[in-house]
Design a protein around this motif. Structure first.
Motif, PDB file in Angstrom:
ATOM      1  N   ASP A   1       0.847  -1.189   0.000  1.00 38.39           N
ATOM      2  CA  ASP A   1       0.000   0.000   0.000  1.00 38.39           C
ATOM      3  C   ASP A   1       0.887   1.246   0.000  1.00 38.39           C
ATOM      4  OD1 ASP A   1      -1.661   2.192   0.706  1.00 38.39           O
ATOM      5  OD2 ASP A   1      -3.069   0.842   1.700  1.00 38.39           O
ATOM      6  N   PHE A   2       0.644   2.144  -0.957  1.00 32.37           N
ATOM      7  CA  PHE A   2       1.539   3.296  -1.062  1.00 32.37           C
ATOM      8  C   PHE A   2       1.439   4.235   0.135  1.00 32.37           C
ATOM      9  CE2 PHE A   2      -0.678   7.053  -3.442  1.00 32.37           C
ATOM     10  CZ  PHE A   2      -1.818   6.897  -2.682  1.00 32.37           C
ATOM     11  N   ASN A   3       0.345   4.128   0.909  1.00 30.32           N
ATOM     12  CA  ASN A   3       0.219   4.929   2.128  1.00 30.32           C
ATOM     13  C   ASN A   3       1.187   4.469   3.216  1.00 30.32           C
ATOM     14  OD1 ASN A   3      -1.937   6.853   1.552  1.00 30.32           O
ATOM     15  ND2 ASN A   3      -3.234   5.046   1.368  1.00 30.32           N
ATOM     16  N   ASN A   4       1.673   3.235   3.102  1.00 31.41           N
ATOM     17  CA  ASN A   4       2.594   2.690   4.099  1.00 31.41           C
ATOM     18  C   ASN A   4       4.062   2.928   3.755  1.00 31.41           C
ATOM     19  OD1 ASN A   4       0.387   1.698   5.535  1.00 31.41           O
ATOM     20  ND2 ASN A   4       0.439  -0.286   4.481  1.00 31.41           N
ATOM     21  N   ILE A   5       4.298   3.567   2.610  1.00 28.32           N
ATOM     22  CA  ILE A   5       5.671   3.829   2.162  1.00 28.32           C
ATOM     23  C   ILE A   5       6.008   5.287   2.476  1.00 28.32           C
ATOM     24  CG2 ILE A   5       7.238   3.843   0.185  1.00 28.32           C
ATOM     25  CD1 ILE A   5       5.343   1.862  -1.196  1.00 28.32           C
ATOM     26  N   PRO A   6       7.108   5.559   3.184  1.00 23.46           N
ATOM     27  CA  PRO A   6       7.502   6.952   3.430  1.00 23.46           C
ATOM     28  C   PRO A   6       7.538   7.735   2.122  1.00 23.46           C
ATOM     29  CG  PRO A   6       8.921   5.455   4.658  1.00 23.46           C
ATOM     30  CD  PRO A   6       8.080   4.598   3.759  1.00 23.46           C
ATOM     31  N   LEU A   7       7.098   8.984   2.184  1.00 24.69           N
ATOM     32  CA  LEU A   7       6.892   9.769   0.965  1.00 24.69           C
ATOM     33  C   LEU A   7       8.146   9.857   0.097  1.00 24.69           C
ATOM     34  CD1 LEU A   7       4.701  11.321  -0.506  1.00 24.69           C
ATOM     35  CD2 LEU A   7       5.418  13.387   0.707  1.00 24.69           C
ATOM     36  N   GLN A   8       9.308  10.098   0.707  1.00 20.88           N
ATOM     37  CA  GLN A   8      10.533  10.196  -0.090  1.00 20.88           C
ATOM     38  C   GLN A   8      10.865   8.869  -0.753  1.00 20.88           C
ATOM     39  OE1 GLN A   8      12.429  13.177  -0.705  1.00 20.88           O
ATOM     40  NE2 GLN A   8      12.976  11.734  -2.325  1.00 20.88           N
TER      41      GLN A   8
END
Length: 249
Positions: free
Chosen positions: A72-79
């Motif tokens: 899930d892309f929400n679980n990946i730090p933004l950078q």
């Protein structure tokens, strides 16, 4: 082997009370060029910006689920997300440095490479983007002096410097002449061996030439999606047929 690298489920994007993207569902395959087409204002660029959450910085609200390699892309730090999914804008953005520093900046900041590795990687990036022969003797030149096509290729080289999984390109050839457009198309065909590419374009001839898969959008929705050859030769939806006929003339 799993072909899907990016999947989108029930994606909606709103700006205030206005809904820009409406119930988007799609899958992006590894090592392919996926082309997004449709009329101006249909949501193509918003969809692209949703993939690495830039749309939220512009005031948009994302609802739904986006997965990259099953995470899930929400679980990946933004950078980290933006290192995985790089975006190159329609108008090329070069840093106010030399050509060389435009490349080495990211290599030093993100990857902490040693000097020898940076030197080798810099040349690799310039060759990958077909810039090396044009700039090899002018690496200390201010990047702002490059032509529009060269700036665009330098922007792509800088995007590649952090080794993304996916490259997003928003109308990369819209302001370029035929020669530079050809350079970029040839480059993208080679780059897809190592990267997954998603490109927004108004140019149907370009979509036919380089696209493996086509997503046709209208009014914030996906009207039709399919393999490029099938889409252009035998579109299923009337709206698709009308668009191809109109834009092909």
């Amino acid at each position: 082997m799993e072909k899907t690298i990016l999947s989108v489920n029930n994606l909606n994007v709103t700006f205030g009370k206005k809904k820009i993207l409406k119930n988007i569902n799609l899958e992006i395959n590894k090592n392919e060029i996926t082309v997004i087409i449709g009329q101006s204002g249909c949501g193509k660029s918003t969809l692209l910006k949703s993939f690495n959450r830039i749309v939220e910085e512009e005031g948009g609200k994302i609802e739904g689920n986006i997965m990259i390699e099953g995470e899930d892309f929400n679980n990946i730090p933004l950078q980290s997300l933006r290192n995985k999914i790089g975006l190159v804008f329609q108008n090329p953005v070069v840093f106010p440095f030399s050509i060389e520093k435009n490349l080495t900046y990211a290599l030093e900041y993100h990857n902490k490479y040693d000097e020898e590795t940076i030197g080798k990687r810099k040349i690799e990036l310039l060759k990958q983007t077909k810039l090396y022969d044009e700039v090899k003797d002018h690496l200390h030149m201010f990047a702002g002096k490059l032509s529009g096509g060269q700036k665009q290729r330098l922007s792509i080289a800088r995007c590649l410097s952090v080794s993304p999984k996916i490259i997003l390109l928003d109308e990369p050839c819209s302001a370029l002449d035929v020669k530079n457009t050809m350079f970029i198309e040839e480059m993208l065909m080679e780059l897809k061996k190592e990267y997954t590419i998603v490109i927004v374009t108004h140019n149907l001839a370009q979509a036919k030439r380089i696209g493996d898969n086509v997503i046709f959008m209208d009014d914030g929705k996906i009207v039709e999606e399919g393999r490029s050859k099938e889409f252009f030769e035998c579109p299923k939806e009337n709206l698709s047929k009308e668009y191809i006929k109109y834009m092909g003339n």
